[in-house]
Structures are given as C-alpha cells and as structure tokens.
Scaffold this active site. Structure first.
Site, mmCIF file in Angstrom:
data_model
loop_
_atom_site.group_PDB
_atom_site.id
_atom_site.type_symbol
_atom_site.label_atom_id
_atom_site.label_comp_id
_atom_site.label_asym_id
_atom_site.label_seq_id
_atom_site.Cartn_x
_atom_site.Cartn_y
_atom_site.Cartn_z
ATOM 1 N N TYR A 220 -4.772 44.221 53.777
ATOM 2 C CA TYR A 220 -5.473 44.926 52.277
ATOM 3 C C TYR A 220 -4.910 46.474 51.795
ATOM 4 O O TYR A 220 -5.407 46.998 52.167
ATOM 5 C CB TYR A 220 -6.695 45.222 53.184
ATOM 6 C CG TYR A 220 -6.994 43.924 54.271
ATOM 7 C CD1 TYR A 220 -8.372 43.277 54.001
ATOM 8 C CD2 TYR A 220 -6.059 44.245 56.036
ATOM 9 C CE1 TYR A 220 -8.897 42.728 54.795
ATOM 10 C CE2 TYR A 220 -7.548 43.743 56.544
ATOM 11 C CZ TYR A 220 -7.888 42.255 55.957
ATOM 12 O OH TYR A 220 -8.344 41.318 56.994
ATOM 13 N N CYS B 176 -24.435 65.042 51.381
ATOM 14 C CA CYS B 176 -23.755 65.666 52.187
ATOM 15 C C CYS B 176 -24.718 65.224 53.413
ATOM 16 O O CYS B 176 -26.182 65.089 53.206
ATOM 17 C CB CYS B 176 -23.551 66.618 52.719
ATOM 18 S SG CYS B 176 -22.462 67.473 51.878
ATOM 19 N N CYS C 249 -12.397 52.964 58.314
ATOM 20 C CA CYS C 249 -13.114 54.203 58.063
ATOM 21 C C CYS C 249 -14.946 53.291 58.682
ATOM 22 O O CYS C 249 -15.734 54.075 58.100
ATOM 23 C CB CYS C 249 -13.454 54.055 57.157
ATOM 24 S SG CYS C 249 -13.772 52.097 56.157
#
Length: 469
Positions: free
Chosen positions: A330, A86, A427
């Site tokens: 994809y 994180c 992404c």
C-alpha cells in the site's frame, strides 16, 4: 394517519468519565447504560438530550451543564462544535495526547487481545495549528442556520464557501478563517468566493443539483508552492476563464492551478479529468532528503512535518543495515519506500491506484533512486508466491493499508511468507489490532508507537513492530 411523534428522552446529571471513538464523551445514565455525548470532555456533568437509542447504549448532545471540567479549555476557533473538522479543541492538547495514547492501548488489548513488549509515548505534533497541507471546501447557495436563526425566520439563501456541518452532506458552514492550513489558503478561498459573487456566478445547490461553483481544494508545501483545484458543475468556459484569471492575478503565491468539471451527485474528484490551467502541473515537497512532485490527484501525507517523524519511526523499527530486501505494501506514491531506499539493498512497492504508482516512478527518477521497484495492482492479487520468487523474499515488510486494514488473503500470505520483521503503519487502531491478532500466533508485538498527525481531532496514526517468533 399522522406520523407518531418521537418520544423525547432527557437524561439528567450524566457524569462524563472518559472519551470514546470519534472524540465523544462517555458517561452512564441512572440505570448504568452507556451514553455517548458530543461536545463534552471528561469531568463535565450534563443533562443529555438523546438523539439515538439502542439496546446497549445511547447517543446524544448536552442540553445543560451542571459542572464543567477542569480539563476544558476555550476553543480557538469560533466555528468549533458545528464545523465537521475539529472535535477536541475544547480539551487541552496534553489531554488529547493522553486520550489517543490510551485509545491505542485499549484497542490493542480489547480487539487484538495482545500486549506489546513496549508501549512508546505518543509523538506530539510540533505545530497544533496550520499543520495541514491539503484542505477541501464546498460552495453552497444556502447557509447553515443555527436553531435560533431558524426560530427567527432568517433566510438561509446566501452564497457561502466552507465546510460541511458535522454529519450533514447538504449543510455548509461559511468559513472566513480556518486554523488548520496556513496562508495563502484562507486568502485564496475568500478571494474566489468574493470574485464569484461579484461576477454573479451561481453557487451549487446539492439537492437541486445545479449551480456552477462547486468545490475548491488547496494544497500547500513547506517549499512555498501552492496548488489550487476548482471544481465546476458546468463547463462554462467563459466564466471559468474569467474567474481563474482574476484569482491568479490577486494571488501571485499560486504556482499551480487546475480545474475540473463535476456533474456527478458526489464531490469525489479522483475519477475526473483534471485540466491544467496555470503554472507547473505539480508542486514539490521535501521529506528530509527526498523530493516529491505532487500532482492534483496525488496522495500525500496531510501533515508534512509529522510525516517526517512518522517515517523516522518506521525507519527506526525497520533497523535497516543496507543489505535488506524490503517490501512496502500500500505504498501510495512511494513515500515510505523512497524515504528508506538509501538504507536497503532493494525496496519493492505495491499500490492499487495506478496514478499513485506513476507518481512513485516519477519521484524515483527525480531523486535518482535506482533500487526501488513499483507495481500497480491490488495487494491481495499481486502479492503471490510467484511474485515473491521473482523479487526474493523480504527481510522487512512495511504495510500501510487504508482504514479497512489488510485483506484476509494478504494476512494469509504473510503467515505463509514468515517475514522476519513487519512494520505496520495504521490510521485505524481497530483494524490494526484485528490484523495483529490474526498474526499473533506467529509474531511477537515488540513495540507500539502512536504518532499524532491531526491535533484537535480523534484521528491517530500508530506504528507497530512485529517480529517472527
């Protein structure tokens, strides 16, 4: 002649005014040069020790806080700031969302030089802890030490199991509890470490390239099925069997266990033979009404609950009526293709990884889906004029490429195909913006929808709808 000592640069009273890529704070020094700073949030005022200096910017970390931001919160994990997982736990979740929303907008405008007709508000995650269904941990015979521990001559010789320190391949931070994956993940990890220590098994030394215990991967599902994959450096069958038997006995929640032998210099597992040791050779997950079998090498969206919301955005943007011919580039294990199959006439999926296509075909049969076709191969090589003639031109094309975005040959073919509607899932907003820009003379960017798949990190998924002008 001795090596020249590097000059230490300290920047005083740097005001952090924003966040940049990878979640780093952005400020300026007294001369107006951009400074990227780790572990700060907008509103902080800090002294910065420079770790990298370039002609147009500098990078560093905070030495002293003169003022802390009102946006700053207390991280819930004691490992925050060192662990490489994180990066935004010290920022309120609402501010994390605002940063990601703005990052998508700025990237499209700066790199893509395009404006969407509609920017939809980011979809927040339903759960901001214990949301991952897959996590990987590394064994090491050396523990990462803080600067204070190094100065006090504490030994780093200790068997640990955890995450890499941020930016370091050979430094492992021991993790007793991770807030990203729900049980039995923490319990299994702590048990396997304790058992390996009790049995006297050697933990891996990445520099010396020795030590039996190397790596563990945990997969969990919302259907309470759990897979463990253990990577060993050596094929010591007696030790492997003894260890795995005891872990399985202590953790009846495990429904599938694999192991592999990895003598390589890297931790990459997908090119290794997986040995099925216990339980089913797969675990199952459900996305709405479609069931997926997930094997040890299967790619699957890491946040199950948000994957459903992401796919529902794709579904809405696609606007299927039941008559469309859909291409899914994809496609991975065919997750989006199978999710939409009941709403179109035909869906054709293409994916480079052959094992993923095998999973797609298996899941297609498992769900009794008859109108989905899958092909293994590089999209830029398979998606030809002949392919389109054989399978008919698509009415809707969905593309979900890796972080590098689409190959220029794929962009060229899309320009020739002139598909009426493209739904682009990404992404990486930067490569998505680049690809959209390359299509912008033929396509209108109608809608953009960011989706937060990974709370407390800088990562963001984004869905864009493009229609032919």
């Amino acid at each position: 002649m001795g090596r020249r000592k590097k000059k230490v640069i300290i920047l005083e009273n740097v005001k952090i005014h924003g966040l940049a890529e990878k979640g780093r704070g952005v400020g300026k020094d007294s001369e107006g040069r951009v400074v990227f700073v780790e572990r700060v949030v907008p509103g902080d005022e800090v002294d910065v020790k420079v770790s990298k200096k370039k002609s147009s910017y500098m990078e560093g970390y905070p030495l002293k806080f003169h003022k802390t931001s009102d946006l700053r919160i207390e991280p819930f994990c004691k490992h925050f700031g060192v662990c490489g997982g994180c990066t935004l736990q010290n920022l309120a979740y609402e501010q994390q969302l605002a940063f990601k929303q703005d990052h998508v907008l700025q990237t499209l405008q700066r790199i893509g030089k395009v404006e969407a007709e509609e920017y939809l508000p980011i979809l927040p995650a339903e759960s901001i802890q214990y949301y991952r269904n897959k996590l990987e941990f590394a064994f090491s015979n050396k523990r990462w030490l803080t600067k204070e521990e190094i100065d006090s001559d504490v030994s780093n010789l200790e068997d640990v199991l955890g995450f890499h320190k941020r930016g370091a391949f050979d430094k492992i931070l021991n993790i007793d509890h991770c807030h990203l994956q729900a049980d039995p993940s923490n319990q299994v990890r702590n048990d396997i470490k304790a058992l390996a220590v009790e049995m006297g098994l050697s933990f891996h030394d990445v520099r010396a390239h020795e030590g039996l215990m190397r790596h563990i991967l945990m997969r969990t599902t919302t259907l309470d099925q759990n897979m463990m994959i253990v990577s060993f450096f050596e094929d010591d069958q007696e030790a492997i069997k003894k260890l795995l038997d005891q872990v399985i006995k202590k953790n009846p929640q495990l429904t599938s266990v694999f192991y592999c032998i990895n003598p390589k210099l890297n931790d990459f597992l997908l090119d290794l033979e997986m040995h099925h040791y216990f339980g089913d050779p797969w675990i199952e997950e459900k996305l709405r009404d479609v069931t997926f079998r997930i094997g040890p090498k299967s790619f699957f969206q890491t946040n199950t609950k948000q994957a459903i919301r992401l796919f529902e955005v794709v579904e809405k943007f696609a606007g299927l009526t039941g008559n469309e011919n859909v291409y899914d580039l994809y496609t991975g294990i065919g997750s989006i293709a199978l999710f939409l199959a009941s709403q179109c006439a035909q869906v054709v999926g293409i994916e480079e990884v052959e094992a993923a296509i095998e999973d797609a075909k298996l899941n297609c049969d498992l769900n009794g889906i008859k109108n989905a076709i899958f092909y293994a191969g590089d999209v830029k090589n398979l998606l030809t004029e002949e392919f389109v003639l054989e399978h008919a031109a698509p009415d809707v094309l969905i593309t979900d490429p890796p972080r590098a975005g689409m190959h220029s040959k794929v962009i060229d073919l899309l320009r020739e195909m002139k598909v009426p509607k493209i739904v682009y899932v990404s992404c990486n907003p930067a490569t998505q913006a680049r690809d959209i820009q390359l299509l912008s003379d033929l396509y209108t960017l109608k809608k953009v929808q960011p989706v937060d798949m990974f709370p407390h990190t800088h990562h963001i998924e984004c869905v864009a709808l493009l229609t032919l002008k």
